[in-house]
Each structure stands twice: as structure tokens, then as C-alpha cells.
Design a protein around this motif. Structure first.
Motif, PDB file in Angstrom:
ATOM      1  N   ARG A  42      -6.956   0.201   4.441  1.00  0.00           N
ATOM      2  CA  ARG A  42      -7.787  -0.487   3.450  1.00  0.00           C
ATOM      3  C   ARG A  42      -8.655   0.534   2.708  1.00  0.00           C
ATOM      4  O   ARG A  42      -8.743   0.510   1.487  1.00  0.00           O
ATOM      5  CB  ARG A  42      -8.647  -1.554   4.107  1.00  0.00           C
ATOM      6  CG  ARG A  42      -9.527  -2.287   3.103  1.00  0.00           C
ATOM      7  CD  ARG A  42     -10.090  -3.583   3.644  1.00  0.00           C
ATOM      8  NE  ARG A  42     -11.009  -4.157   2.700  1.00  0.00           N
ATOM      9  CZ  ARG A  42     -10.666  -4.828   1.598  1.00  0.00           C
ATOM     10  NH1 ARG A  42      -9.398  -5.009   1.325  1.00  0.00           N
ATOM     11  NH2 ARG A  42     -11.576  -5.314   0.781  1.00  0.00           N
ATOM     12  N   TYR A  52      -1.225  -1.511  -5.402  1.00  0.00           N
ATOM     13  CA  TYR A  52      -2.554  -1.406  -4.790  1.00  0.00           C
ATOM     14  C   TYR A  52      -3.263  -2.760  -4.808  1.00  0.00           C
ATOM     15  O   TYR A  52      -3.850  -3.174  -3.813  1.00  0.00           O
ATOM     16  CB  TYR A  52      -3.424  -0.396  -5.544  1.00  0.00           C
ATOM     17  CG  TYR A  52      -3.227   1.044  -5.163  1.00  0.00           C
ATOM     18  CD1 TYR A  52      -3.310   1.465  -3.828  1.00  0.00           C
ATOM     19  CD2 TYR A  52      -2.998   2.004  -6.148  1.00  0.00           C
ATOM     20  CE1 TYR A  52      -3.150   2.796  -3.491  1.00  0.00           C
ATOM     21  CE2 TYR A  52      -2.847   3.348  -5.811  1.00  0.00           C
ATOM     22  CZ  TYR A  52      -2.923   3.734  -4.487  1.00  0.00           C
ATOM     23  OH  TYR A  52      -2.773   5.059  -4.148  1.00  0.00           O
ATOM     24  N   GLU A  53      -3.205  -3.432  -5.947  1.00  0.00           N
ATOM     25  CA  GLU A  53      -3.883  -4.727  -6.059  1.00  0.00           C
ATOM     26  C   GLU A  53      -3.290  -5.736  -5.089  1.00  0.00           C
ATOM     27  O   GLU A  53      -4.022  -6.502  -4.461  1.00  0.00           O
ATOM     28  CB  GLU A  53      -3.824  -5.226  -7.502  1.00  0.00           C
ATOM     29  CG  GLU A  53      -4.712  -4.395  -8.428  1.00  0.00           C
ATOM     30  CD  GLU A  53      -4.587  -4.740  -9.898  1.00  0.00           C
ATOM     31  OE1 GLU A  53      -3.576  -5.383 -10.298  1.00  0.00           O
ATOM     32  OE2 GLU A  53      -5.500  -4.360 -10.668  1.00  0.00           O
ATOM     33  N   ASP A 113      -6.346 -10.527  -0.441  1.00  0.00           N
ATOM     34  CA  ASP A 113      -6.545 -11.120   0.887  1.00  0.00           C
ATOM     35  C   ASP A 113      -5.374 -11.984   1.331  1.00  0.00           C
ATOM     36  O   ASP A 113      -5.167 -12.177   2.528  1.00  0.00           O
ATOM     37  CB  ASP A 113      -7.835 -11.937   0.914  1.00  0.00           C
ATOM     38  CG  ASP A 113      -9.073 -11.063   0.812  1.00  0.00           C
ATOM     39  OD1 ASP A 113      -9.004  -9.869   1.180  1.00  0.00           O
ATOM     40  OD2 ASP A 113     -10.117 -11.571   0.347  1.00  0.00           O
ATOM     41  N   TYR A 155       0.830  -1.207   0.000  1.00  0.00           N
ATOM     42  CA  TYR A 155       0.000   0.000   0.000  1.00  0.00           C
ATOM     43  C   TYR A 155       0.866   1.259   0.000  1.00  0.00           C
ATOM     44  O   TYR A 155       0.645   2.183  -0.787  1.00  0.00           O
ATOM     45  CB  TYR A 155      -0.942  -0.012   1.202  1.00  0.00           C
ATOM     46  CG  TYR A 155      -1.677   1.292   1.427  1.00  0.00           C
ATOM     47  CD1 TYR A 155      -2.401   1.902   0.410  1.00  0.00           C
ATOM     48  CD2 TYR A 155      -1.642   1.913   2.671  1.00  0.00           C
ATOM     49  CE1 TYR A 155      -3.070   3.095   0.624  1.00  0.00           C
ATOM     50  CE2 TYR A 155      -2.309   3.106   2.890  1.00  0.00           C
ATOM     51  CZ  TYR A 155      -3.020   3.689   1.865  1.00  0.00           C
ATOM     52  OH  TYR A 155      -3.676   4.877   2.071  1.00  0.00           O
ATOM     53  N   LEU A 172      -8.397   1.296  -1.262  1.00  0.00           N
ATOM     54  CA  LEU A 172      -9.560   1.207  -2.149  1.00  0.00           C
ATOM     55  C   LEU A 172      -9.770   2.522  -2.895  1.00  0.00           C
ATOM     56  O   LEU A 172     -10.004   2.530  -4.109  1.00  0.00           O
ATOM     57  CB  LEU A 172     -10.815   0.834  -1.355  1.00  0.00           C
ATOM     58  CG  LEU A 172     -10.872  -0.608  -0.858  1.00  0.00           C
ATOM     59  CD1 LEU A 172     -11.954  -0.767   0.212  1.00  0.00           C
ATOM     60  CD2 LEU A 172     -11.102  -1.580  -2.013  1.00  0.00           C
ATOM     61  N   LEU A 174      -4.485  -5.059  -1.544  1.00  0.00           N
ATOM     62  CA  LEU A 174      -5.890  -5.426  -1.310  1.00  0.00           C
ATOM     63  C   LEU A 174      -6.155  -6.916  -1.472  1.00  0.00           C
ATOM     64  O   LEU A 174      -7.254  -7.383  -1.188  1.00  0.00           O
ATOM     65  CB  LEU A 174      -6.794  -4.622  -2.245  1.00  0.00           C
ATOM     66  CG  LEU A 174      -6.839  -3.128  -1.930  1.00  0.00           C
ATOM     67  CD1 LEU A 174      -7.460  -2.357  -3.080  1.00  0.00           C
ATOM     68  CD2 LEU A 174      -7.576  -2.878  -0.622  1.00  0.00           C
ATOM     69  N   ALA A 201     -16.236  -0.487  -2.391  1.00  0.00           N
ATOM     70  CA  ALA A 201     -15.647   0.295  -1.297  1.00  0.00           C
ATOM     71  C   ALA A 201     -16.710   1.079  -0.543  1.00  0.00           C
ATOM     72  O   ALA A 201     -16.686   1.141   0.690  1.00  0.00           O
ATOM     73  CB  ALA A 201     -14.584   1.235  -1.849  1.00  0.00           C
TER      74      ALA A 201
END
Length: 169
Positions: free
Chosen positions: A80, A64-65, A70, A45, A84, A68, A107
Motif C-alpha cells: 500500500r 495504481y488507482e 478499497d 499494483y 501510494l 488502491l 499517504a
């Protein structure tokens, strides 16, 4: 324990560089950290953010992907939400409007109290030609958050028309 202390110190140093305006140096350090700890959501992030502040949106997307994803471990709720927003905004800037709408819709569902997510969703909706939805969303946001006394006085009417922009009465 030593591994976490080293990671935390290096991450804090890189983020501090960004805060001091040394954005390129921060980005370089964060890229190195992301390579060293590829499954660390927080590092991913912060690395995405470092690219974004330099206008390197396309390079920010995979970070970013990853942040995010999991499998990268959980981000704090604030991080988070920021990831998003950052990814949704970046998709929009890159012309990936449908991806932006899908992500920002998710989001907003996850963080319904966050007006910035709704504002960016409205922009993405506009970009997809869904102008009615965009204006309706912005009117609801305006009615809910404005401190302007004249807007507050007409809040109920604004909410009503947000539901049906073509209503005349």
C-alpha cells in the motif's frame, strides 16, 4: 484453492521476470493477469509498477488507482505504501501536481514514519508553487534523518527554522 495457487504462481513468475531485467515480458504477463483478475489489488499494483519501470507512467495510473481502490481488496501495508508513493510520483511526473499533493499528503498521514513519502510530497509542493512548505518539510526530514554529524549538531536550530523560514533569530 487451486485458483489461488495458479494465480500466485503466475504472479510470482511475472514479478521474477521483472527482477531478471525482462521488464517488457513481465509487463505483458501482468497486463494479462490484471485482465483475468481485475479485482485483485496485488496484481494491479505489480502491473502498475511494471509500467512505471518502463517509463509508461500514464499507463500505470489506472493500475495504481485500481490497486488502491478499497473494493479491490487490501494490499499489505508495504505494498500500500509503495502504491501510494508510486501513484503520487506518477501524478507528479505527468504534471498532475495537485493530485500528487493530495495523494501524498494522505499517504504521509497514513505512513508518517516514511521519509520517502515526505520527500516526494515536498517535490509536489514545489511543483504547485508552495515552495515554503516544500523547504520546511525537507528541513524537518533532514533534521530527523541525517547521519551527518554537523547536521545533527544543528538539528534543533534546523527544526526551529523549518517552522519559520523567515526567522532571523
Amino acid at each position: 484453492m487451486e485458483h489461488h495457487e495458479e494465480r500466485d504462481g503466475l504472479l510470482a513468475d511475472a514479478v521474477a521476470l521483472r527482477g531478471k531485467g525482462r521488464k517488457e515480458e513481465a509487463r505483458e504477463r501482468l497486463v494479462a493477469l490484471a485482465a483475468r483478475w481485475p479485482d485483485d489489488a496485488e496484481i494491479a499494483y505489480q502491473t502498475a509498477w511494471a509500467h512505471d519501470v518502463l517509463g509508461l507512467e500514464a499507463e500505470a495510473v489506472p493500475y495504481y488507482e485500481r490497486a488502491l481502490d478499497d473494493t479491490a481488496g487490501p494490499l499489505t501495508p508495504d505494498d500500500r505504501r509503495g502504491a501510494l508513493l508510486g501513484l503520487g510520483s506518477t501524478y507528479r511526473v505527468l504534471g498532475r501536481y495537485e493530485d500528487a499533493v493530495a495523494l501524498l499528503t494522505r499517504a504521509v498521514g497514513e505512513f508518517p514514519e516514511d521519509g520517502s513519502l515526505r520527500a516526494f510530497l515536498a517535490m509536489a509542493l514545489h511543483n504547485t508553487g508552495r515552495h515554503h512548505e516544500a523547504v520546511s518539510l525537507l528541513l524537518r526530514l533532514l533534521a530527523a534523518t541525517s547521519e551527518d554529524p554537523s547536521v545533527r549538531a544543528y538539528g534543533a536550530a534546523i527544526e526551529h527554522y523549518a517552522e519559520d523560514l523567515d526567522a532571523t533569530g
